[in-house]
Design a protein around this motif. Structure first.
Motif, PDB file in Angstrom:
ATOM      1  N   ARG A  96       0.836  -1.197   0.000  1.00 39.68           N
ATOM      2  CA  ARG A  96       0.000   0.000   0.000  1.00 39.68           C
ATOM      3  C   ARG A  96       0.874   1.252   0.000  1.00 39.68           C
ATOM      4  N   PRO A  97       0.422   2.323  -0.628  1.00 41.48           N
ATOM      5  CA  PRO A  97       1.210   3.560  -0.649  1.00 41.48           C
ATOM      6  C   PRO A  97       1.229   4.232   0.720  1.00 41.48           C
ATOM      7  N   GLY A  98       2.197   5.119   0.895  1.00 41.33           N
ATOM      8  CA  GLY A  98       2.246   5.960   2.083  1.00 41.33           C
ATOM      9  C   GLY A  98       3.240   5.531   3.138  1.00 41.33           C
ATOM     10  N   TRP A  99       3.693   4.290   3.125  1.00 41.14           N
ATOM     11  CA  TRP A  99       4.592   3.852   4.204  1.00 41.14           C
ATOM     12  C   TRP A  99       5.939   4.559   4.144  1.00 41.14           C
ATOM     13  N   ARG A 100       6.417   4.878   2.962  1.00 43.01           N
ATOM     14  CA  ARG A 100       7.717   5.569   2.850  1.00 43.01           C
ATOM     15  C   ARG A 100       7.660   6.975   3.448  1.00 43.01           C
ATOM     16  N   GLU A 101       6.512   7.610   3.358  1.00 41.74           N
ATOM     17  CA  GLU A 101       6.359   8.959   3.886  1.00 41.74           C
ATOM     18  C   GLU A 101       5.995   8.974   5.371  1.00 41.74           C
ATOM     19  N   ALA A 102       5.665   7.828   5.930  1.00 40.03           N
ATOM     20  CA  ALA A 102       5.188   7.763   7.310  1.00 40.03           C
ATOM     21  C   ALA A 102       6.296   7.938   8.343  1.00 40.03           C
ATOM     22  N   LEU A 103       7.546   7.637   7.968  1.00 39.40           N
ATOM     23  CA  LEU A 103       8.661   7.751   8.900  1.00 39.40           C
ATOM     24  C   LEU A 103       9.800   8.529   8.241  1.00 39.40           C
ATOM     25  N   PRO A 104      10.664   9.152   9.050  1.00 41.67           N
ATOM     26  CA  PRO A 104      11.795   9.902   8.494  1.00 41.67           C
ATOM     27  C   PRO A 104      12.985   8.959   8.204  1.00 41.67           C
ATOM     28  N   TRP A 105      12.935   8.276   7.085  1.00 44.25           N
ATOM     29  CA  TRP A 105      13.962   7.292   6.728  1.00 44.25           C
ATOM     30  C   TRP A 105      15.287   7.968   6.409  1.00 44.25           C
ATOM     31  N   ILE A 106      16.363   7.348   6.868  1.00 42.69           N
ATOM     32  CA  ILE A 106      17.724   7.778   6.520  1.00 42.69           C
ATOM     33  C   ILE A 106      18.495   6.528   6.088  1.00 42.69           C
ATOM     34  N   PRO A 107      19.564   6.696   5.312  1.00 42.60           N
ATOM     35  CA  PRO A 107      20.345   5.508   4.929  1.00 42.60           C
ATOM     36  C   PRO A 107      20.848   4.772   6.169  1.00 42.60           C
ATOM     37  N   TRP A 108      20.798   3.452   6.106  1.00 43.99           N
ATOM     38  CA  TRP A 108      21.260   2.618   7.215  1.00 43.99           C
ATOM     39  C   TRP A 108      22.764   2.707   7.327  1.00 43.99           C
TER      40      TRP A 108
END
Length: 119
Positions: A103-115
């Motif tokens: 489903r869309p939206g999961w990428r925008e739900a958290l402030p992801w940074i490179p591991w």
């Protein structure tokens, strides 16, 4: 019988093929300072074993959430702070469920940074 698309793995090594959304929620809710993580792997993506999302429960009951979709340059992390006196699973469960079911939206739900292994 069709091959499973998803596989959830608990900290004790228990695996669940094609877990439902409710089951994913429950696996996260069952995490504790003894059983700290859940990994959900996509079994239908190449390269094999390089597409997953995992949740780790920190000592302060915040969570580190990671996802990977291919090589090391496609590995990201985010932190979810504890909002109450106890571990609140809903924000993390919603992201994991959306990722697992495309489903869309999961990428925008958290402030992801490179591991980074140093983080």
């Amino acid at each position: 019988m069709a091959a499973p698309v998803l596989q959830a793995i608990e900290a004790d090594g228990t695996t669940w093929d094609d877990p439902s959304e409710e089951q994913l929620h429950d696996l996260l809710a069952d995490m504790s300072l003894t059983w700290r993580f859940v990994v959900v792997r996509r079994l239908d993506a190449e390269p094999a074993d390089q597409h997953f999302m995992q949740v780790y429960l920190n000592d302060d009951l915040s969570c580190q959430v990671e996802y990977r979709e291919g090589g090391p340059d496609r590995h990201f992390q985010a932190w979810v702070p504890r909002e109450h006196e106890t571990f609140a699973v809903e924000p993390v469960a919603e992201v994991l469920q959306a990722w697992a079911y495309g489903r869309p939206g999961w990428r925008e739900a958290l402030p992801w940074i490179p591991w980074s292994p140093a983080a």
